[in-house]
Design an enzyme around this catalytic site. Structure first.
Site, PDB file in Angstrom:
ATOM      1  N   ASP A   1       5.937  -0.547  10.577  1.00 38.42           N
ATOM      2  CA  ASP A   1       5.623  -0.957   9.220  1.00 38.42           C
ATOM      3  C   ASP A   1       4.215  -1.538   9.102  1.00 38.42           C
ATOM      4  O   ASP A   1       3.517  -1.298   8.118  1.00 38.42           O
ATOM      5  CB  ASP A   1       6.650  -1.976   8.727  1.00 38.42           C
ATOM      6  N   GLY A   2       3.779  -2.295  10.095  1.00 33.94           N
ATOM      7  CA  GLY A   2       2.426  -2.850  10.081  1.00 33.94           C
ATOM      8  C   GLY A   2       1.365  -1.765  10.087  1.00 33.94           C
ATOM      9  O   GLY A   2       0.321  -1.897   9.448  1.00 33.94           O
TER      10      GLY A   2
ATOM     11  N   ARG B   1      -1.622  -1.042   7.351  1.00 34.58           N
ATOM     12  CA  ARG B   1      -3.040  -0.829   7.688  1.00 34.58           C
ATOM     13  C   ARG B   1      -3.512   0.531   7.174  1.00 34.58           C
ATOM     14  O   ARG B   1      -4.645   0.667   6.715  1.00 34.58           O
ATOM     15  CB  ARG B   1      -3.255  -0.970   9.190  1.00 34.58           C
TER      16      ARG B   1
END
Length: 129
Positions: free
Chosen positions: A74-75, A79
């Site tokens: 998810d990160g 980004r």
């Protein structure tokens, strides 16, 4: 079709996923544009050897890009969104981690999802699919 790829490399867990994605798109003659720092890692880890065009910021992505594939969790998708911004380029998240709420494509379903993308047989919501 033209696909941008952004991702994170998490040692050996991610290697087969990345290879599968690149093999699929190269086999289907899809033009790839890879985020430059991610591509440096892929060269260093000898995951890919072929030369690819790169992007380094949102300014390098234009309306010729059909979709951005985000490889990670998810990160990584969050980004990736900084590259897409308000361009309308959809993001498809491939989950290379354990649990993903945004990265919906699991490693065992990669090829079938990529085939759907290739056939443009997927409904996109602005900025995310």
């Amino acid at each position: 079709m033209k696909v941008a790829i952004f991702g994170q490399y998490y040692q050996n867990d991610t290697r087969p996923i990345i290879k599968d994605i690149f093999v699929f798109f190269n086999r289907n003659n899809v033009e790839l544009v890879i985020e430059e720092k991610f591509l440096e890692i892929l060269y260093k880890e000898e995951i890919v050897g072929k030369k690819y065009n790169t992007f380094a910021s949102h300014k390098d992505l234009d309306n010729s890009i059909d979709i951005l594939i985000s490889i990670g969790g998810d990160g990584t998708i969050l980004r990736a969104a900084t590259f897409v911004r308000d361009s309308g380029i959809p993001i498809l998240g491939v989950n290379a981690g354990r649990l993903g709420f945004l990265a919906k494509v699991q490693k065992e379903n990669i090829e079938s999802f990529l085939q759907i993308v290739l056939e443009k047989n997927i409904q996109f919501r602005k900025g995310y699919c």
